[in-house]
Design an enzyme around this catalytic site. Structure first.
Site, PDB file in Angstrom:
ATOM      1  CE  LYS A 130      -4.449   0.951   0.151  1.00  0.00           C
ATOM      2  NZ  LYS A 130      -5.578   0.128  -0.290  1.00  0.00           N
ATOM      3  CG  ASP A 170      -7.357   3.311  -0.870  1.00  0.00           C
ATOM      4  OD1 ASP A 170      -7.786   2.150  -0.831  1.00  0.00           O
ATOM      5  OD2 ASP A 170      -7.497   4.097   0.105  1.00  0.00           O
TER       6      ASP A 170
END
Ligand code: NDP
Ligand code: 2IT
Length: 449
Positions: A130, A170
């Site tokens: 991430k 995201d």
């Protein structure tokens, strides 16, 4: 909530806390997984000897970098960029990039940790990672967004690669940002390396259905949970928090399958529209004009806008948190249960606090935790990588069918694992154990690395 863990797992958790001070969300994500793993260590003692859990809790690599850029007034701005490669046992690091002022190392680590298990559950060859920045896209011009993305990629490009680390979107990162990031990567590396990013435009290497995938997948997962209880989505009154990418396509699929969504939100407030949310208006406001959800009420006199409101106060049958972490606290969970909610499908990552999860499970709701329920997004990213590698381009129908099959498979494997470990219907334990076992077995095979 009292969390019961074996002394061994307690000790691992204590170490994670003391080695990662101040990273509350990361601790929370780790604790939730460890809480499920007791029976796994009893059944497979070799994982203790190999210290697989301790290794999984330590990211393989983490980068923090300066992101300088110039705003439209010519002023110098400085943000912080992050990328955590958490685990590559099953494939290249894979996971989104978040641009939001709340981003910190702890937030990126919680998201990266969750991503390991989520990605394992998809059955595709992708590891967990991430990234993101504390950059706030709100109120920025298109040019500012582009300059920021170019500087962010300048700091990150050397660590990426289609076989190494493959980011996607995201919160705060959608198709526009992926375009600017890809352009800069191409320029820096002298390579048209399609597989290095996913969520690309459909006209230049993106996959059909990737935009819709997280939301659609969450609804498919919910449909399967309801099916297991001999129930359907038909006519169900639903709440969907947020009004971004995931929320919009949850609403779209719910409407296609005959459910009724009566409210959505953004960080400023809640829109309640008992006649049913007008999705084409939400799309226009959010995807095209980038406005606030409050403006929805200007177009629909019957809709009510509650500034600063709490969406979970509205009575519903099914709740879909699709905004951000810890948006459902214990009180919200109790309120939902009291008002007759029978199912929760998590579009957002870790949107329910541990106390809230405990309440849902105690009350016997069909509760689909994020790492199982929202895996359709990253699964479709993996299908994008597949298409890029074979220079192929699939139709919408074919891709959506595959997404649906993947969500059914995730549901069934999680549900079977829960049953196998003596907690039928507990998708939390099922997802954690099933995801963990896939990663642990691969790590065992690869030796001590
Ligand atoms: P978007 O940026 O498209 O939308 C985010 C939405 O959530 C906006 O309505 C935003 O409101 C709201 N929101 C964000 N942060 C907060 C906050 N701190 N408090 C209140 N509201 C907030 O992001 P996505 O739809 O892509 O992501 C939503 C969730 O889904 C996240 O948890 C993400 O990690 C998760 N997710 C996303 C996937 C994807 O493919 N995009 C895949 C799997 C999970 P506002 O505009 O006011 O900030
Ligand atoms: O949380 C997630 O799964 C995402 N933001 C999507 C990740 C991806 O690589 O598609």
């Amino acid at each position: 909530m009292e969390i019961m863990m074996s002394a061994q797992l307690e000790e691992i958790y204590r170490q994670v806390q003391s080695k990662n001070p101040g990273e509350g969300e990361f601790h929370q994500a780790v604790q939730e997984v460890l809480h499920s793993l007791g029976p796994v260590l009893t059944r497979y003692p070799e994982f203790s000897e190999l210290r697989i859990i301790e290794r999984i809790c330590e990211p393989e690599r983490q980068f923090i970098f300066r992101v300088p850029w110039q705003d439209d007034q010519g002023r110098v701005q400085i943000n912080r960029g992050f990328r955590v490669g958490f685990n590559s046992a099953l494939g290249p690091y894979k996971g989104g990039i978040r641009f939001h002022p709340s981003v910190s190392l702890g937030i990126i680590k919680f998201l990266g940790f969750e991503q390991i298990f989520k990605n394992a559950l998809t059955g595709m060859s992708i590891g967990g990672g991430k990234g993101g920045s504390d950059f706030d896209p709100k109120g920025k011009s298109n040019h500012e967004i582009m300059r920021f993305c170019q500087s962010f990629m300048t700091g990150l490009a050397r660590h990426l690669g289609e076989h190494t680390d493959v980011p996607a979107g995201d919160i705060g990162v959608g198709g526009r940002e992926i375009g600017y990031l890809f352009g800069q990567y191409k320029r820096l590396t002298n390579r048209y390396e399609l597989g290095v990013l996913t969520g690309k435009g459909v006209g230049w290497g993106g996959s059909r259905v990737r935009t819709e995938a997280t939301g659609y997948g969450t609804v498919y997962f919910m449909r399967e949970m309801l099916k297991a209880r001999r129930d359907t989505l038909e006519g169900k009154i639903c709440l969907v928090s947020g009004s971004g990418n995931v929320a919009i396509y949850i609403i779209e699929k719910l409407q296609q399958l005959g459910a009724k969504v009566i409210a959505c939100s953004d960080s400023n407030g809640v829109i309640v529209h008992e006649q049913g949310i007008d999705l084409s208006l939400v799309k226009r406001l959010k995807e095209v004009e980038r406005r606030r959800i409050a403006d929805y009420a200007h177009y629909h006199p019957n809709a009510r806008y509650v500034a600063g409101g709490n969406i979970w106060e509205i009575p519903c049958q099914i709740a879909f948190p699709a905004a951000t972490q810890n948006e459902i606290q214990e009180n919200d969970a109790l309120m939902l249960i009291r008002n007759g909610c029978v199912a929760v499908g998590e579009g957002a990552n870790m949107p329910t606090t541990p106390e809230g999860v405990h309440q849902f499970l105690q009350a016997g709701l069909a509760y689909g935790p994020s790492k199982a329920a929202n895996g359709g997004g990253v699964a479709t990213s993996a299908m994008e990588m597949q298409q890029n590698a074979s220079r192929d381009f699939w139709s919408f129908e074919f891709t959506e069918k595959k997404l649906e099959e993947i969500m059914i498979r995730i549901h069934d494997s999680v549900s079977e694992t829960a049953e196998e470990f003596g907690v039928p219907g507990n998708y939390v334990v099922g997802a954690n154990i099933h995801g963990f076992l896939k990663v642990a077995r691969a790590m065992e095979a690869h030796g001590l690395i």
